[in-house]
Enzyme design. Structure first.
Site, PDB file in Angstrom:
ATOM      1  N   ARG A 114       0.852  -1.194   0.000  1.00 31.34           N
ATOM      2  CA  ARG A 114       0.000   0.000   0.000  1.00 31.34           C
ATOM      3  C   ARG A 114       0.886   1.242   0.000  1.00 31.34           C
ATOM      4  NH1 ARG A 114      -2.597   0.328   6.100  1.00 31.34           N
ATOM      5  NH2 ARG A 114      -0.662   0.632   7.209  1.00 31.34           N
ATOM      6  N   ASN A 152      -4.751   7.933   3.615  1.00 30.31           N
ATOM      7  CA  ASN A 152      -4.430   7.318   4.907  1.00 30.31           C
ATOM      8  C   ASN A 152      -2.993   7.652   5.271  1.00 30.31           C
ATOM      9  OD1 ASN A 152      -5.492   5.393   7.007  1.00 30.31           O
ATOM     10  ND2 ASN A 152      -3.581   4.347   6.485  1.00 30.31           N
ATOM     11  N   GLU A 153      -2.838   8.314   6.412  1.00 33.45           N
ATOM     12  CA  GLU A 153      -1.496   8.540   6.972  1.00 33.45           C
ATOM     13  C   GLU A 153      -0.488   9.004   5.910  1.00 33.45           C
ATOM     14  OE1 GLU A 153      -0.716   4.855   8.990  1.00 33.45           O
ATOM     15  OE2 GLU A 153      -1.787   5.498  10.780  1.00 33.45           O
ATOM     16  N   GLU A 312      -7.468   5.997  15.272  1.00 37.32           N
ATOM     17  CA  GLU A 312      -6.992   4.610  15.349  1.00 37.32           C
ATOM     18  C   GLU A 312      -6.130   4.438  16.584  1.00 37.32           C
ATOM     19  OE1 GLU A 312      -4.656   3.157  12.091  1.00 37.32           O
ATOM     20  OE2 GLU A 312      -5.920   4.102  10.579  1.00 37.32           O
ATOM     21  N   TRP A 320       3.434  -5.210  13.893  1.00 37.63           N
ATOM     22  CA  TRP A 320       4.523  -4.727  13.034  1.00 37.63           C
ATOM     23  C   TRP A 320       5.792  -4.414  13.819  1.00 37.63           C
ATOM     24  CZ3 TRP A 320       4.570  -0.255  15.565  1.00 37.63           C
ATOM     25  CH2 TRP A 320       3.358   0.337  15.931  1.00 37.63           C
ATOM     26  N   GLU A 360      -2.223  -8.065   8.013  1.00 37.17           N
ATOM     27  CA  GLU A 360      -2.496  -7.600   9.379  1.00 37.17           C
ATOM     28  C   GLU A 360      -3.364  -8.567  10.179  1.00 37.17           C
ATOM     29  OE1 GLU A 360      -3.705  -3.418   8.490  1.00 37.17           O
ATOM     30  OE2 GLU A 360      -1.735  -2.969   9.291  1.00 37.17           O
ATOM     31  N   LYS A 361      -3.276  -9.874   9.818  1.00 35.96           N
ATOM     32  CA  LYS A 361      -4.174 -10.833  10.475  1.00 35.96           C
ATOM     33  C   LYS A 361      -3.789 -11.099  11.923  1.00 35.96           C
ATOM     34  CE  LYS A 361      -1.958 -14.500   7.759  1.00 35.96           C
ATOM     35  NZ  LYS A 361      -1.333 -13.541   6.808  1.00 35.96           N
ATOM     36  N   PHE A 362      -2.592 -10.711  12.324  1.00 36.12           N
ATOM     37  CA  PHE A 362      -2.218 -10.891  13.731  1.00 36.12           C
ATOM     38  C   PHE A 362      -2.295  -9.586  14.520  1.00 36.12           C
ATOM     39  CE2 PHE A 362       0.059 -14.397  11.529  1.00 36.12           C
ATOM     40  CZ  PHE A 362      -0.797 -15.401  11.973  1.00 36.12           C
ATOM     41  N   HIS A 363      -2.870  -8.563  13.905  1.00 37.10           N
ATOM     42  CA  HIS A 363      -3.076  -7.291  14.601  1.00 37.10           C
ATOM     43  C   HIS A 363      -4.405  -7.391  15.346  1.00 37.10           C
ATOM     44  CE1 HIS A 363      -3.761  -3.021  15.233  1.00 37.10           C
ATOM     45  NE2 HIS A 363      -2.551  -2.760  14.767  1.00 37.10           N
TER      46      HIS A 363
HETATM   47  C1  GAL Z   1      -2.087   2.271  10.813  1.00 35.22           C
HETATM   48  C2  GAL Z   1      -2.879   2.195   9.514  1.00 35.22           C
HETATM   49  C3  GAL Z   1      -3.921   1.092   9.580  1.00 35.22           C
HETATM   50  C4  GAL Z   1      -3.322  -0.173  10.111  1.00 35.22           C
HETATM   51  C5  GAL Z   1      -2.710   0.111  11.460  1.00 35.22           C
HETATM   52  C6  GAL Z   1      -2.114  -1.108  12.127  1.00 35.22           C
HETATM   53  O1  GAL Z   1      -0.895   2.949  10.660  1.00 35.22           O
HETATM   54  O2  GAL Z   1      -3.510   3.403   9.237  1.00 35.22           O
HETATM   55  O3  GAL Z   1      -4.447   0.890   8.289  1.00 35.22           O
HETATM   56  O4  GAL Z   1      -2.353  -0.624   9.223  1.00 35.22           O
HETATM   57  O5  GAL Z   1      -1.679   1.049  11.295  1.00 35.22           O
HETATM   58  O6  GAL Z   1      -1.451  -0.777  13.331  1.00 35.22           O
END
Ligand code: GAL
Length: 673
Positions: A114, A152-153, A312, A320, A360-363
């Site tokens: 992304r 986004n960001e 968020e 990560w 991001e399945k482990f987030h």
């Molecule tokens: C943010 C992002 C989200 C997601 C999240 C995970 O930086 O905007 O889409 O990736 O991190 O921590």
């Protein structure tokens, strides 16, 4: 005029990123049922959906998003609708491979993650405005729409592109900023190492060079890249304002993340209708709640003190970092409500339902893989009720005690190569001073160096290497008018072009500090020095020392050993009605506390010695009253003096005199009167 709060919300916002496109429609019904159970009021939708909304060039499929928005609306959930411009579809890159960004080493990044965007690319710009227009035309007056979430960001994962389109765009930007190429030569000091340019055409982005490149060029490239992203934001924003009048437009910031230092949030804060922020705990062994408080204070400051929104954070672990611990029981609520205490009008998470597929399945998420029979879900439901009980503090503002100066341009300059010591880290100093103020229970406003500081009895300058002449004059006036200033080493050294201010260091601050610095003398790796001060008290320091020559300032602490032994280490200068302190070395936490304790004696700030360590006490005030937040980050029950009586909003009980805050708990008291 666009509104500045999410339309249609009467209380605080609670919810998260909702990505229904990752799930069969049968799951959506369960989603909205659970959202109601948890008290969700706002979700962010469609942030990464471009490829689904426009599956092939010019062919749109809005049906699924229509159904999602209608379903949310039927269930009373408001929508923060994304423009999906952070991930153009695969077909777009096949048609426009030049829209993929190029690194300073000349490698072009690929599709498949992304944020692979060259912000100068004309095809990208046109396509982003086009999909934004289509969305605004279709949903601009949808009854579920509360706000727009552009992109986004910005700034991560790619903060700058170095391709040929960017080179051309950079030249245009320079021509606008400087007028003539000679003005660029002058500002960049291109007489050094024979870098002189005869025309704008000869100038490139600061691509990989054999050794260190021109620092002023690199600094301007940061400014250019930031401004270029902002151009793309404002292009989308203007479409939304035109086609969806009144609805506030935001883009999610990451104000305090050191990895995201590529955007100047002072400038961005002026462009959004509502400041929103993302915050994740960095679990590197430091106190995460202090970093969180700092991020929240910085976000509020970027919003000019106005309420903002936490868009968020995580219910539990992220995925990560090298190691991603789960949050402890109760930690999520403390985190969420600490943001609210410092000005957020709610708490949203990434994300609603934990993904089964993708990176991001482990987030963690609000609905974990384990479903609703989980601790996370139970805590989410409990937090939803807590947030629901705080509706009356909408619109109130956090009260601050002191100001800390903050400037992204100074970080950019300071993080360039070939500095006196690689052990000096400006961000580390900012964190350390913030932590010392936090431990003194002082709430911090961050301020731009040229901002009006007169409302603050104490202003701290952790390490502000780049400081304009105007900023120096501002600080001087602040002290002359009675303020107390604390400045850490390696501040006020260069101007906006990374050129050393004329004369001895610190050029922008010599007068106000009443001293000059003859030489920096950074310590070898692991080196330490001792300082002796008032009453023979000793302090410990490392990383940096200096040969300070007082020129009006008095010496308060002196170096006791090392090359600078016998020279001043910490000084105090009376100027007009105020005082300016200077610390020429890196003090540890104990040293910073001693320094700030002495400096605070020059101010009307009353010590808050009756508050226990790691019990965070913050107040929000406004038309609806004064609200005192007490957040107990410790494993021990605590008490906080209230001063008056009030109603505790989370439990509904009365409180008077001293407020009991059980271990790990949060209390929010609406004070009487
Ligand atoms: C943010 C992002 C989200 C997601 C999240 C995970 O930086 O905007 O889409 O990736 O991190 O921590």
């Amino acid at each position: 005029m666009p509104e500045t709060t999410p339309r249609g919300l009467t209380g605080l916002a609670f919810g998260g990123d909702y990505n229904p496109e990752q799930w069969p429609e049968s799951v959506w019904r369960e989603d909205v049922r659970l959202m109601r159970e948890a008290g969700v009021t706002l979700v962010s939708v469609g942030i990464f959906s471009w490829a689904l909304l426009e599956p092939s060039p010019g062919a749109y499929d809005f049906g699924w998003l229509d159904r999602v928005l209608d379903l949310l609306h039927e269930n009373g959930v408001r929508v923060d609708l994304g423009t999906p411009t952070v991930v153009p579809p695969a077909w777009f890159y096949r048609a426009h491979p030049d829209a993929l960004p190029v690194t300073a080493r000349g490698e072009r990044l690929a599709f498949g993650s992304r944020g692979a965007i060259c912000h100068s690319n004309a095809d990208y710009r046109a396509a982003a405005v086009d999909i934004t227009t289509r969305l605004a035309e279709r949903y601009g007056d949808h009854p579920a729409l509360a706000m727009w979430h552009v992109h986004n960001e910005y700034g991560v994962p790619v903060s700058a592109c170095y391709c040929d389109s960017c080179a051309a765009h950079f030249r245009r930007w320079l021509a606008r900023a400087y007028g003539t190429v000679d003005a660029v030569n002058e500002a960049w000091g291109t007489a050094f190492w024979g870098q002189r340019y005869a025309s704008f055409e000869e100038i490139d982005p600061p691509r990989l060079t054999p050794t260190v490149g021109n620092p002023a060029q690199a600094l301007d490239y940061r400014r250019f890249a930031d401004a270029t992203m902002r151009e793309n934001f404002t292009a989308e924003r203007d479409v939304l304002h035109r086609l969806s009048p009144g609805i506030p437009v935001t883009t999610n910031f990451m104000t305090a993340l050191s990895q995201c230092d590529s955007v100047d949030y002072w400038a961005w804060g002026r462009e959004v209708d509502l400041v929103t922020n993302d915050h994740y705990l960095i679990t590197d062994g430091r106190r995460t709640h202090v970093n969180l408080a700092m991020a929240a204070d910085l976000t509020r400051s970027v919003a000019g003190g106005a309420p903002w929104l936490l868009l968020e954070h995580s219910t539990s672990g992220v995925n990560w970092q090298p190691r991603n611990p789960a949050k402890a029981p109760g930690q999520m609520a403390r985190n969420s409500l600490a943001h609210v205490a410092r000005g957020s009008e709610g708490a949203l998470f990434f994300q609603w339902r934990q993904s089964r597929r993708g990176a991001e399945k482990f987030h963690s998420a609000m609905v974990p893989h384990g479903g609703t029979d989980t601790r996370v879900w139970r805590e989410v439901v409990e937090l939803g009720a807590s947030v629901g009980s705080l509706a009356s503090l909408r619109g109130t503002r956090t009260e601050a005690d002191v100001a800390v100066l903050w400037d992204w341009h100074s970080w950019w300059a300071q993080n360039l190569d070939w500095r006196p010591s690689e052990d000096h880290d400006a961000r580390e100093r900012a964190d350390a001073f913030y932590e010392a103020l936090y431990d003194r229970h002082l709430t911090v406003d961050f301020a731009h160096p040229e901002a009006d500081l007169s409302g603050h009895p104490l202003v701290v300058v952790p390490a502000l290497y780049l400081m304009t002449r105007a900023a120096g004059d501002n600080l001087r006036a602040y002290v002359e008018n009675g303020g107390t200033l604390v400045v850490s080493y390696f501040s006020g050294i260069v101007d906006e072009h990374d050129a050393v201010h004329e004369g001895p260091h610190p050029g922008a601050l010599r007068d106000v500090l009443g001293l000059t610095v003859e030489e920096f003398s950074p310590l070898p790796a692991g080196g330490r020095v001792r300082l002796t001060g008032p009453g023979g008290a000793e302090l410990d320091a490392d990383v940096w020392t200096e040969f300070v020559v007082p020129r009006g300032a008095e010496t308060v602490w002196t170096y006791a050993d090392g090359l600078t032994a016998g020279h001043p280490a910490v000084t105090r200068h009376r100027l007009g009605g105020g005082t300016a302190w200077y610390v020429s070395t890196r003090l540890d936490a104990e040293g910073l506390d001693a320094l700030l304790g002495r400096a605070a004696e020059d101010t009307p700030l009353a010590p808050r010695a009756d508050l226990p360590r790691d019990v965070e006490v913050v107040r929000r005030t406004g038309e609806s009253g004064t609200f005192l937040f007490a957040i107990n980050h410790t494993a021990t029950d605590a008490e906080v003096p209230l001063g008056t009586a009030g109603t505790e909003l989370l439990t509904g009980g009365r409180a008077a005199g001293r407020l009991a805050v059980p271990a790990g708990a949060v209390r929010v008291v609406r004070l009487d009167g």
